[in-house]
Design a protein around this motif. Structure first.
Motif, PDB file in Angstrom:
ATOM      1  N   GLY A  50     -17.661  32.421 -27.557  1.00  0.00           N
ATOM      2  CA  GLY A  50     -18.315  32.011 -28.789  1.00  0.00           C
ATOM      3  C   GLY A  50     -18.468  33.137 -29.776  1.00  0.00           C
ATOM      4  O   GLY A  50     -18.166  34.294 -29.487  1.00  0.00           O
ATOM      5  N   ILE A  51     -18.907  32.806 -30.941  1.00  0.00           N
ATOM      6  CA  ILE A  51     -19.209  33.657 -32.087  1.00  0.00           C
ATOM      7  C   ILE A  51     -17.948  34.239 -32.731  1.00  0.00           C
ATOM      8  O   ILE A  51     -17.734  34.077 -33.907  1.00  0.00           O
ATOM      9  N   THR A  52     -17.100  34.930 -31.986  1.00  0.00           N
ATOM     10  CA  THR A  52     -15.953  35.619 -32.575  1.00  0.00           C
ATOM     11  C   THR A  52     -14.791  34.665 -32.837  1.00  0.00           C
ATOM     12  O   THR A  52     -14.660  33.628 -32.191  1.00  0.00           O
ATOM     13  N   ASN A  53     -13.938  35.029 -33.781  1.00  0.00           N
ATOM     14  CA  ASN A  53     -12.695  34.290 -33.974  1.00  0.00           C
ATOM     15  C   ASN A  53     -11.837  34.484 -32.739  1.00  0.00           C
ATOM     16  O   ASN A  53     -11.897  35.530 -32.089  1.00  0.00           O
ATOM     17  N   ASN A  54     -11.012  33.498 -32.430  1.00  0.00           N
ATOM     18  CA  ASN A  54     -10.144  33.583 -31.248  1.00  0.00           C
ATOM     19  C   ASN A  54     -10.942  33.950 -30.005  1.00  0.00           C
ATOM     20  O   ASN A  54     -10.593  34.888 -29.295  1.00  0.00           O
ATOM     21  N   SER A  55     -12.004  33.229 -29.738  1.00  0.00           N
ATOM     22  CA  SER A  55     -12.889  33.587 -28.630  1.00  0.00           C
ATOM     23  C   SER A  55     -12.324  33.238 -27.262  1.00  0.00           C
ATOM     24  O   SER A  55     -12.922  33.588 -26.262  1.00  0.00           O
ATOM     25  N   TYR A  56     -11.171  32.567 -27.204  1.00  0.00           N
ATOM     26  CA  TYR A  56     -10.497  32.383 -25.928  1.00  0.00           C
ATOM     27  C   TYR A  56      -8.986  32.364 -26.148  1.00  0.00           C
ATOM     28  O   TYR A  56      -8.503  32.093 -27.237  1.00  0.00           O
ATOM     29  N   ASN A  57      -8.255  32.677 -25.078  1.00  0.00           N
ATOM     30  CA  ASN A  57      -6.809  32.779 -25.147  1.00  0.00           C
ATOM     31  C   ASN A  57      -6.226  32.441 -23.780  1.00  0.00           C
ATOM     32  O   ASN A  57      -6.826  32.754 -22.758  1.00  0.00           O
ATOM     33  N   CYS A  58      -5.048  31.819 -23.760  1.00  0.00           N
ATOM     34  CA  CYS A  58      -4.385  31.530 -22.501  1.00  0.00           C
ATOM     35  C   CYS A  58      -2.879  31.458 -22.730  1.00  0.00           C
ATOM     36  O   CYS A  58      -2.425  30.771 -23.644  1.00  0.00           O
ATOM     37  N   PHE A  59      -2.138  32.192 -21.903  1.00  0.00           N
ATOM     38  CA  PHE A  59      -0.682  32.081 -21.943  1.00  0.00           C
ATOM     39  C   PHE A  59      -0.102  32.265 -20.553  1.00  0.00           C
ATOM     40  O   PHE A  59      -0.717  32.880 -19.679  1.00  0.00           O
ATOM     41  N   TYR A  60       1.080  31.706 -20.360  1.00  0.00           N
ATOM     42  CA  TYR A  60       1.871  31.896 -19.140  1.00  0.00           C
ATOM     43  C   TYR A  60       3.306  32.009 -19.620  1.00  0.00           C
ATOM     44  O   TYR A  60       3.915  31.019 -20.018  1.00  0.00           O
ATOM     45  N   GLN A  61       3.812  33.235 -19.619  1.00  0.00           N
ATOM     46  CA  GLN A  61       5.095  33.496 -20.268  1.00  0.00           C
ATOM     47  C   GLN A  61       6.086  34.177 -19.336  1.00  0.00           C
ATOM     48  O   GLN A  61       5.704  35.010 -18.510  1.00  0.00           O
ATOM     49  N   LEU A  62       7.338  33.808 -19.537  1.00  0.00           N
ATOM     50  CA  LEU A  62       8.455  34.431 -18.842  1.00  0.00           C
ATOM     51  C   LEU A  62       9.019  35.501 -19.773  1.00  0.00           C
ATOM     52  O   LEU A  62       9.498  35.199 -20.868  1.00  0.00           O
ATOM     53  N   VAL A  63       8.943  36.761 -19.337  1.00  0.00           N
ATOM     54  CA  VAL A  63       9.428  37.890 -20.128  1.00  0.00           C
ATOM     55  C   VAL A  63      10.374  38.710 -19.260  1.00  0.00           C
ATOM     56  O   VAL A  63       9.974  39.201 -18.200  1.00  0.00           O
ATOM     57  N   ASP A  64      11.626  38.829 -19.698  1.00  0.00           N
ATOM     58  CA  ASP A  64      12.632  39.595 -18.951  1.00  0.00           C
ATOM     59  C   ASP A  64      12.704  39.178 -17.481  1.00  0.00           C
ATOM     60  O   ASP A  64      12.777  40.017 -16.585  1.00  0.00           O
ATOM     61  N   GLY A  65      12.630  37.870 -17.251  1.00  0.00           N
ATOM     62  CA  GLY A  65      12.770  37.347 -15.898  1.00  0.00           C
ATOM     63  C   GLY A  65      11.517  37.428 -15.045  1.00  0.00           C
ATOM     64  O   GLY A  65      11.547  37.075 -13.863  1.00  0.00           O
ATOM     65  N   GLU A  66      10.398  37.873 -15.597  1.00  0.00           N
ATOM     66  CA  GLU A  66       9.135  38.000 -14.854  1.00  0.00           C
ATOM     67  C   GLU A  66       8.035  37.214 -15.567  1.00  0.00           C
ATOM     68  O   GLU A  66       8.011  37.138 -16.794  1.00  0.00           O
ATOM     69  N   TYR A  67       7.102  36.655 -14.783  1.00  0.00           N
ATOM     70  CA  TYR A  67       6.010  35.870 -15.354  1.00  0.00           C
ATOM     71  C   TYR A  67       4.755  36.704 -15.561  1.00  0.00           C
ATOM     72  O   TYR A  67       4.403  37.546 -14.736  1.00  0.00           O
ATOM     73  N   TYR A  68       4.085  36.402 -16.690  1.00  0.00           N
ATOM     74  CA  TYR A  68       2.818  37.032 -17.038  1.00  0.00           C
ATOM     75  C   TYR A  68       1.841  35.919 -17.398  1.00  0.00           C
ATOM     76  O   TYR A  68       2.137  35.066 -18.233  1.00  0.00           O
ATOM     77  N   PHE A  69       0.676  35.933 -16.763  1.00  0.00           N
ATOM     78  CA  PHE A  69      -0.369  34.939 -17.018  1.00  0.00           C
ATOM     79  C   PHE A  69      -1.596  35.659 -17.528  1.00  0.00           C
ATOM     80  O   PHE A  69      -1.924  36.769 -17.091  1.00  0.00           O
ATOM     81  N   ASN A  70      -2.313  35.015 -18.475  1.00  0.00           N
ATOM     82  CA  ASN A  70      -3.568  35.568 -18.957  1.00  0.00           C
ATOM     83  C   ASN A  70      -4.462  34.431 -19.423  1.00  0.00           C
ATOM     84  O   ASN A  70      -4.006  33.546 -20.147  1.00  0.00           O
ATOM     85  N   VAL A  71      -5.705  34.469 -19.004  1.00  0.00           N
ATOM     86  CA  VAL A  71      -6.742  33.600 -19.554  1.00  0.00           C
ATOM     87  C   VAL A  71      -7.958  34.489 -19.786  1.00  0.00           C
ATOM     88  O   VAL A  71      -8.354  35.263 -18.908  1.00  0.00           O
ATOM     89  N   SER A  72      -8.487  34.434 -21.003  1.00  0.00           N
ATOM     90  CA  SER A  72      -9.613  35.305 -21.326  1.00  0.00           C
ATOM     91  C   SER A  72     -10.514  34.651 -22.361  1.00  0.00           C
ATOM     92  O   SER A  72     -10.092  33.749 -23.094  1.00  0.00           O
ATOM     93  N   ALA A  73     -11.744  35.117 -22.401  1.00  0.00           N
ATOM     94  CA  ALA A  73     -12.725  34.610 -23.355  1.00  0.00           C
ATOM     95  C   ALA A  73     -13.647  35.748 -23.762  1.00  0.00           C
ATOM     96  O   ALA A  73     -13.859  36.694 -23.001  1.00  0.00           O
TER      97      ALA A  73
END
Length: 183
Positions: A56-79
């Protein structure tokens, strides 16, 4: 005389009454967290050292991605949230590691091939900040309870410990998220 005694009794009785007597106790912190849904509701919450943490309060107060980069997966969920000049952010991520439905990942140090937890706190009033990660000794777990690539929904539960630069261990408990992710 009877009127004076009656008035004293009533005054004493009223003085003993507490206006807070009828207030209900505050609900327990865990009941203040968002429900553990699996619909892509874009919710995130946990207990941080026993207190409710929600974005809450801040802009972009949460984020989530699951991406394939150069053949490897990266996951992130944050608030993140900000109150009285203090920004706090909690997150879970992987580096070169896949996630899958029903799988429980150990949250360890932030290195390639691991899942890890983070906790950031920054105080704009004092200019101090601290970024903490799980480690071999301060660990935790992430469990993926839904992973839907058609609708880009990921849900899960988590808990972990981190140690700040003052050697204080912070406990993140009862964590849950239900997010739409980008690929």
């Amino acid at each position: 005389m009877k009127k004076i005694i009656a008035l004293l009794i009533i005054t004493t009785f009223l003085a003993c009454c507490n206006k807070d007597d009828n207030l209900e106790p505050a609900p327990p912190p865990i009941s203040q967290l968002p429900p553990a849904t699996q619909t892509g509701a874009n919710t995130f919450g946990c207990l941080l050292d026993g207190e409710v943490f929600k974005p809450g309060i801040t802009n972009n107060s949460y984020n989530c991605f699951y991406q394939l980069v150069d053949g490897e997966y990266y996951f992130n969920v944050s608030a993140s949230n900000q109150k009285a000049g203090i920004l706090k952010a909690i997150g879970i991520a992987t580096e070169k590691k896949t996630i899958s439905l029903g799988r429980t990942l150990n949250l360890l140090e932030r290195i390639s091939g691991n899942a890890y937890g983070t906790y950031y706190t920054g105080n704009s009033n004092t200019g101090t900040d601290d970024l903490m990660y799980t480690s071999q000794t301060q660990t935790g777990e992430l469990k993926i309870t839904k992973l839907d690539f058609t609708n880009n929904i990921v849900s899960g539960t988590f808990w972990y410990d981190v140690k700040d630069n003052q050697n204080v261990v912070h406990q993140i408990r009862e964590g849950r998220f239900d997010m739409r992710f980008t690929q």
